[in-house]
Design a protein around this motif. Structure first.
Motif, short mmCIF file in Angstrom:
data_model
loop_
_atom_site.label_atom_id
_atom_site.label_comp_id
_atom_site.label_asym_id
_atom_site.label_seq_id
_atom_site.Cartn_x
_atom_site.Cartn_y
_atom_site.Cartn_z
N LYS A 225 0.81 -1.24 -0.08
CA LYS A 225 -0.14 -0.12 -0.06
C LYS A 225 0.99 1.30 0.08
N ILE A 228 2.23 1.67 -3.67
CA ILE A 228 1.48 2.50 -4.23
C ILE A 228 1.31 3.86 -4.26
N SER A 229 1.34 4.24 -3.00
CA SER A 229 1.09 5.73 -2.60
C SER A 229 2.05 6.69 -2.74
N ILE A 231 4.27 5.73 -5.65
CA ILE A 231 4.51 5.35 -7.18
C ILE A 231 5.19 6.05 -7.77
N SER A 280 -2.66 -0.88 -8.50
CA SER A 280 -3.39 0.63 -8.05
C SER A 280 -4.92 0.58 -8.59
N THR A 282 -6.29 2.16 -11.07
CA THR A 282 -6.64 3.77 -11.54
C THR A 282 -6.34 3.61 -13.14
N ASN A 285 -2.72 5.57 -13.50
CA ASN A 285 -1.74 4.73 -13.24
C ASN A 285 -1.48 3.92 -14.47
#
Length: 341
Positions: A225, A228-229, A231, A280, A282, A285
């Motif tokens: 996590k 990903i935050s 990235i 992620s 999204t 991304n």
């Protein structure tokens, strides 16, 4: 001059840094420990100063404004007086018996006419809750107990690459290759290992389980996590590694085994970046993943096609939702096998 300088980058490390420092103090006067307090908000700076007062001939405490892990390592390199240089993160520690072997070996090698460029040893994944410890070793890949060159190295399979935990560099080599890690960026340990490699001529592998790499804190940089935050920081490191591979072209052209190793390392990092972008979930991304691969193509079309057509490259670039599910399944299998986060 000290034999080995060890930098400990610290940020809000009051809860665990003492364990790290105590393990390194067993090196005695041969070792210089540089604790870099990177703008901590807790008692990290006070703890560093207390250790420096108690061990003035071994420990230096340096305080700086927050610049991130990379800037703390840069500070360590700038202030190191040791012949060799090592990074140990503040939540990790070293095996004392293996440390003695490391120092004994470095002492013996220090009298060589040409100082050794890089010493390698094993590291252990100390994963919270794991029933078994995963040891990353290099048996069967590197010759043991002798100085060797890249030409003596056997094939390094993917996933068995050199990490910051396993490497000790000659300090002057790091300065000569102008290593300067980016500030306010995580995952720079990959650059720390990657950029100096074309300048490494002599290597020594000591088959001891030296570095203990702790995995388990929720705020740890390798937590999925958290990755990903952050990235965009991972992508920055990935792009810099692409640039380093390209800039070392003329050196690597004459060194087939090092070229293949550095290309494989880059392939792993491309895969890590890609899977985090996929995970992620999204659209933004997913677009960044496409842009990353396009950046590699623009910088080095030949390497792009080699990596894109490889197993990892194909898996990370399968089309559509079903393709992304296959990529995620492959990631979960690799995670179970290696236990890297």
């Amino acid at each position: 001059m000290k034999l080995l300088s060890i930098v400990i980058p610290c940020y809000n490390s009051e809860a665990y840094m003492a364990n790290c420092i105590h393990s390194l103090l067993t090196g005695g006067e041969k070792v210089e420990i540089i604790i870099v307090d990177d703008g901590s908000k807790d008692r990290t700076g006070e703890i560093a100063d207390e250790f420096a007062r108690r061990y003035p001939t071994i420990i230096k405490a340096i305080h700086q404004e927050n610049g991130g892990h990379g800037e703390a390592v840069n500070t360590g390199i700038r202030n190191a007086t040791g012949l060799y240089f090592k990074v140990v993160d503040s939540d990790d520690w070293v095996c004392i018996s293996a440390f003695r072997e490391i120092l004994k070996t470095l002492m013996e090698l220090a009298v060589e006419r040409e100082p050794l460029d890089m010493l390698l040893s094993n590291f252990v994944y100390e994963k919270e809750g794991a029933k078994r410890r995963k040891v990353m070793n290099y048996r069967g890949v590197f010759p043991q107990n002798r100085i060797f060159t890249w030409e003596d190295v056997k094939f390094l399979r993917k996933g068995r690459y050199i990490l910051m935990h396993s490497v000790i560099f000659r300090t002057r080599l790091l300065r000569e290759c102008n290593l300067e890690l980016p500030g306010h960026t995580f995952y720079v340990d990959n650059i720390f290992v990657y950029q100096p490699l074309p300048h490494v001529k002599t290597i020594y592998y000591l088959n001891v389980d030296f570095y203990r790499y702790y995995i388990g804190r929720e705020d740890q940089s390798v937590n999925e996590k958290v990755m990903i935050s952050r990235i965009d920081q991972q992508l920055r490191v990935n792009s810099l590694m692409i640039n380093e591979y390209k800039s070392a072209y003329f050196i690597l052209r004459e060194n087939r085994k090092l070229r293949r190793y550095m290309r494989n390392y880059l392939e792993i990092i491309m895969a890590v970046s890609s899977i985090m972008l996929i995970r992620s979930g999204t659209e933004e991304n997913l677009k960044k993943k496409q842009e990353l691969w396009e950046y590699l193509k623009q910088k080095d079309a030949r390497t792009y096609y080699i990596l894109k057509l490889g197993v990892l490259g194909q898996t990370m670039n399968l089309p559509g939702r079903s393709g992304r599910k296959i990529a995620e399944a492959a990631y979960r299998l690799a995670r179970m096998a290696v236990g890297f986060n």
